[in-house]
Scaffold this active site. Structure first.
Site, PDB file in Angstrom:
ATOM      1  N   ASN A  55       0.860  -1.119   0.025  1.00 36.14           N
ATOM      2  CA  ASN A  55       0.117   0.036  -0.033  1.00 36.14           C
ATOM      3  C   ASN A  55       0.848   0.984  -0.029  1.00 36.14           C
ATOM      4  O   ASN A  55       2.072   1.116   0.115  1.00 36.14           O
ATOM      5  CB  ASN A  55      -0.918   0.132   1.025  1.00 36.14           C
ATOM      6  CG  ASN A  55      -0.383  -0.069   2.370  1.00 36.14           C
ATOM      7  OD1 ASN A  55       0.601   0.863   2.849  1.00 36.14           O
ATOM      8  ND2 ASN A  55      -0.365  -1.459   3.259  1.00 36.14           N
ATOM      9  N   ASP A  69      -4.256  -6.415   5.438  1.00 38.04           N
ATOM     10  CA  ASP A  69      -5.161  -7.330   6.183  1.00 38.04           C
ATOM     11  C   ASP A  69      -5.101  -8.870   5.585  1.00 38.04           C
ATOM     12  O   ASP A  69      -5.156  -9.738   6.269  1.00 38.04           O
ATOM     13  CB  ASP A  69      -6.550  -6.761   5.929  1.00 38.04           C
ATOM     14  CG  ASP A  69      -6.843  -5.689   6.400  1.00 38.04           C
ATOM     15  OD1 ASP A  69      -6.492  -5.370   7.421  1.00 38.04           O
ATOM     16  OD2 ASP A  69      -7.653  -4.676   5.785  1.00 38.04           O
ATOM     17  N   LYS A 123       7.898 -17.345 -10.761  1.00 34.96           N
ATOM     18  CA  LYS A 123       7.142 -16.226 -11.429  1.00 34.96           C
ATOM     19  C   LYS A 123       5.810 -16.803 -11.966  1.00 34.96           C
ATOM     20  O   LYS A 123       6.119 -17.828 -12.879  1.00 34.96           O
ATOM     21  CB  LYS A 123       7.995 -15.473 -12.326  1.00 34.96           C
ATOM     22  CG  LYS A 123       7.208 -14.050 -12.793  1.00 34.96           C
ATOM     23  CD  LYS A 123       8.255 -13.527 -14.023  1.00 34.96           C
ATOM     24  CE  LYS A 123       7.210 -12.273 -14.570  1.00 34.96           C
ATOM     25  NZ  LYS A 123       7.918 -11.882 -15.701  1.00 34.96           N
ATOM     26  N   PRO A 144      -2.515 -11.773  10.975  1.00 33.15           N
ATOM     27  CA  PRO A 144      -2.910 -11.546  12.490  1.00 33.15           C
ATOM     28  C   PRO A 144      -3.100 -10.139  12.612  1.00 33.15           C
ATOM     29  O   PRO A 144      -2.268  -9.281  11.977  1.00 33.15           O
ATOM     30  CB  PRO A 144      -1.699 -12.304  13.160  1.00 33.15           C
ATOM     31  CG  PRO A 144      -0.455 -12.388  11.994  1.00 33.15           C
ATOM     32  CD  PRO A 144      -1.124 -12.445  10.777  1.00 33.15           C
ATOM     33  N   ASP A 145      -3.961  -9.822  13.460  1.00 35.46           N
ATOM     34  CA  ASP A 145      -4.130  -8.254  13.842  1.00 35.46           C
ATOM     35  C   ASP A 145      -3.156  -8.161  14.741  1.00 35.46           C
ATOM     36  O   ASP A 145      -3.260  -8.515  16.074  1.00 35.46           O
ATOM     37  CB  ASP A 145      -5.495  -7.983  14.269  1.00 35.46           C
ATOM     38  CG  ASP A 145      -5.530  -6.653  14.435  1.00 35.46           C
ATOM     39  OD1 ASP A 145      -4.609  -5.737  15.041  1.00 35.46           O
ATOM     40  OD2 ASP A 145      -6.796  -6.011  14.238  1.00 35.46           O
ATOM     41  N   ILE A 146      -1.925  -7.598  14.526  1.00 38.04           N
ATOM     42  CA  ILE A 146      -0.944  -7.350  15.532  1.00 38.04           C
ATOM     43  C   ILE A 146      -1.236  -6.675  17.000  1.00 38.04           C
ATOM     44  O   ILE A 146      -0.771  -7.030  17.896  1.00 38.04           O
ATOM     45  CB  ILE A 146       0.534  -6.730  14.939  1.00 38.04           C
ATOM     46  CG1 ILE A 146       0.838  -7.499  13.582  1.00 38.04           C
ATOM     47  CG2 ILE A 146       1.674  -6.827  15.890  1.00 38.04           C
ATOM     48  CD1 ILE A 146       2.069  -7.046  12.717  1.00 38.04           C
ATOM     49  N   PHE A 204      -3.283   3.305  15.163  1.00 38.88           N
ATOM     50  CA  PHE A 204      -3.760   4.448  14.109  1.00 38.88           C
ATOM     51  C   PHE A 204      -4.924   3.784  13.451  1.00 38.88           C
ATOM     52  O   PHE A 204      -4.895   2.832  12.794  1.00 38.88           O
ATOM     53  CB  PHE A 204      -2.588   4.653  13.138  1.00 38.88           C
ATOM     54  CG  PHE A 204      -1.557   5.704  13.970  1.00 38.88           C
ATOM     55  CD1 PHE A 204      -0.632   5.476  15.164  1.00 38.88           C
ATOM     56  CD2 PHE A 204      -1.544   7.110  13.190  1.00 38.88           C
ATOM     57  CE1 PHE A 204      -0.205   6.366  15.562  1.00 38.88           C
ATOM     58  CE2 PHE A 204      -0.897   8.083  13.696  1.00 38.88           C
ATOM     59  CZ  PHE A 204       0.059   7.599  14.913  1.00 38.88           C
ATOM     60  N   LYS A 256     -10.488  -3.380  19.255  1.00 47.48           N
ATOM     61  CA  LYS A 256      -8.762  -3.813  19.626  1.00 47.48           C
ATOM     62  C   LYS A 256      -8.571  -3.862  21.112  1.00 47.48           C
ATOM     63  O   LYS A 256      -7.807  -4.157  21.626  1.00 47.48           O
ATOM     64  CB  LYS A 256      -8.014  -3.107  18.891  1.00 47.48           C
ATOM     65  CG  LYS A 256      -8.038  -3.359  17.477  1.00 47.48           C
ATOM     66  CD  LYS A 256      -7.002  -2.781  16.504  1.00 47.48           C
ATOM     67  CE  LYS A 256      -7.667  -2.565  15.017  1.00 47.48           C
ATOM     68  NZ  LYS A 256      -6.672  -3.400  13.947  1.00 47.48           N
TER      69      LYS A 256
HETATM   70  O1  C5P Z   1      -8.214  -2.663  11.743  1.00 55.22           O
HETATM   71  P1  C5P Z   1      -7.296  -1.796  10.974  1.00 55.22           P
HETATM   72  O2  C5P Z   1      -5.997  -2.165   9.973  1.00 55.22           O
HETATM   73  O3  C5P Z   1      -7.795  -0.464  10.341  1.00 55.22           O
HETATM   74  O4  C5P Z   1      -6.464  -1.017  12.190  1.00 55.22           O
HETATM   75  C1  C5P Z   1      -5.489  -0.132  12.124  1.00 55.22           C
HETATM   76  C2  C5P Z   1      -4.473  -0.404  13.461  1.00 55.22           C
HETATM   77  O5  C5P Z   1      -4.326  -1.624  13.681  1.00 55.22           O
HETATM   78  C3  C5P Z   1      -3.101   0.377  13.152  1.00 55.22           C
HETATM   79  O6  C5P Z   1      -2.790   0.814  14.356  1.00 55.22           O
HETATM   80  C4  C5P Z   1      -2.544  -0.925  12.548  1.00 55.22           C
HETATM   81  O7  C5P Z   1      -0.950  -0.565  12.812  1.00 55.22           O
HETATM   82  C5  C5P Z   1      -2.863  -2.007  13.510  1.00 55.22           C
HETATM   83  N1  C5P Z   1      -3.103  -3.459  12.814  1.00 55.22           N
HETATM   84  C6  C5P Z   1      -1.950  -4.445  13.294  1.00 55.22           C
HETATM   85  N2  C5P Z   1      -2.169  -5.512  12.651  1.00 55.22           N
HETATM   86  C7  C5P Z   1      -2.961  -5.768  11.475  1.00 55.22           C
HETATM   87  C8  C5P Z   1      -3.857  -4.658  11.000  1.00 55.22           C
HETATM   88  C9  C5P Z   1      -3.913  -3.359  11.766  1.00 55.22           C
HETATM   89  O8  C5P Z   1      -1.373  -3.968  14.147  1.00 55.22           O
HETATM   90  N3  C5P Z   1      -3.118  -6.943  10.682  1.00 55.22           N
END
Ligand code: C5P
Length: 404
Positions: A217, A286, A296, A313-315, A331, A349
């Site tokens: 992105n 995501d 390739k 994973p949502d870190i 953020f 979160k």
């Molecule tokens: O859910 P969203 O991606 O909009 O949330 C944004 C926040 O969550 C940011 O702080 C981003 O760094 C964190 N994030 C993360 N891991 C992910 C997705 C988002 O830490 N896989």
């Protein structure tokens, strides 16, 4: 929307005496002067006689907008007290370049010209940026002098290693003006996070599809890097887990470079136990391709290629859910309904602080406009440069942590 308020005015209100002693690096002092005034400082230049052999006082006078002083007997100061008056009211004296001779004289308390006399008569901190040939820097006499100066509370910035004007290579180069500016800003910044360990993520992630292609992105990493720098300036020990960006590492920050969300996750988890504060600024993808093709991908003869995606994973959420989780900040970059979406994310979160910004205002540029969301509600900050916003964010975090 165009915002154009990204001036970095970290030294607003500071008055600095810039001492220039006689070395080749004196030419870099002119750029340093520009950087200091550009950051909002007022600067009074004082040169040694030797320095005027390298760069003329006229250059510094034009750049500082103030008369430059060299001579103790200068009758432009009515009572002949230049050595006292020029440093009174100064927040710091910065001598750049500081020659071996200047360091030796200062260590011994000698005062035989205007610069050495005003340094001896100062009532403010002294910062020096040594610049000399590597043999001079390594000479036991210089080492003794520098040790003495440090013991006396003088702050020594650099020197750097690299190619020298004399053609030799080694330690003794003056730090570049940008690095010196950062050191001076670091020096003055209030230490709101002294003793804290801070971990943060920044930049985009890159999710490979095959050896040459992937999904990423437009995050530039600038906001995250600005937060890392501001946290360091506030006294925190900072580790930055960074996706692929083209930005220099902020001074005294440890950077760990990663590509994918999974790598970012692993590097965060490796360090999170020893962390007091976790700030997730990264624009993490995501989804990632379920299988990365080792070769390739070729254009399919008939039809489109099929790529199956799986969720990353949502870190941030994972860190926030840990027992003994650090203070977590997220953020939320949204293209609409900022307030609602950012609040929802904060709740989902389970984090104490969410920074909301509009993608149109945040991505890529030097400026940003953010709203902070916490238990007390929403706090909009005025549009500003990312470094200014980062500093305000760090102050807010320090304030919330104090209340805990
Ligand atoms: O859910 P969203 O991606 O909009 O949330 C944004 C926040 O969550 C940011 O702080 C981003 O760094 C964190 N994030 C993360 N891991 C992910 C997705 C988002 O830490 N896989």
């Amino acid at each position: 929307m165009e915002l154009n308020v990204g001036l970095n005015l970290d030294l607003t209100g500071k008055h600095i005496v810039l001492g220039v002693s006689g070395g080749v690096a004196a030419y870099k002092a002119a750029t340093l002067l520009r950087r200091l005034t550009g950051a909002g400082a007022t600067v009074q230049v004082v040169m040694t006689a030797a320095a005027t052999r390298f760069v003329t006082p006229v250059t510094f006078q034009a750049l500082s907008g103030k008369p430059v002083f060299v001579d103790m007997w200068d009758d432009r100061i009515a009572d002949n007290m230049a050595h006292i008056e020029l440093s009174r009211g100064a927040d710091a004296i910065l001598v750049a370049p500081a020659t071996a001779d200047f360091l030796a004289k200062t260590a011994q308390g000698q005062a035989d010209d205007l610069l050495s006399t005003l340094v001896l008569a100062r009532d403010c901190p002294l910062l020096v940026a040594p610049a000399m040939n590597r043999q001079m820097w390594e000479n036991p006499a210089t080492c003794r002098n520098v040790a003495l100066l440090r013991r006396d509370g003088v702050i020594c910035l650099g020197p750097d290693a690299g190619m020298q004007a004399c053609g030799e290579e080694g330690c003794g180069r003056m730090l570049e003006p940008e690095a010196l500016l950062e050191s001076v800003i670091n020096f003055f910044a209030p230490k709101h996070l002294a003793g804290k360990k801070l971990l943060l993520t920044a930049g985009p992630t890159f999710e490979a599809i095959d050896p040459v292609r992937g999904i990423t992105n437009l995050s530039s990493g600038r906001m995250g890097y600005a937060v890392a720098r501001a946290a360091r300036q506030a006294g925190a020990e900072v580790t930055l887990i960074s996706g692929p960006v083209a930005l220099p590492v902020p001074q005294d920050v440890t950077r760990v470079s990663v590509q994918s969300a999974l790598e970012m996750y692993a590097e965060v988890m490796r360090r999170v136990k020893e962390t007091d504060i976790f700030i997730a600024v990264a624009a993490v993808a995501d989804y990632r391709a379920e299988c990365v093709s080792p070769q390739k991908l070729k254009k399919a003869a008939g039809g489109l290629p099929e790529i199956r995606f799986v969720e990353n994973p949502d870190i941030l959420a994972k860190v926030a859910a840990l027992p003994n989780a650090p203070f977590c900040v997220g953020f939320a970059a949204e293209s609409e309904n900022l307030e609602t979406y950012a609040q929802q994310k904060r709740e989902r979160k389970k984090i104490p602080l969410m920074v909301g910004n509009l993608i149109q205002e945040a991505f890529g540029g030097a400026d940003n406009r953010v709203i902070l969301f916490d238990d007390a509600g929403s706090h909009p900050l005025p549009a500003a440069g990312k470094s200014q916003i980062a500093r305000q964010l760090i102050e807010h975090i320090a304030h919330l942590m104090e209340k805990k």
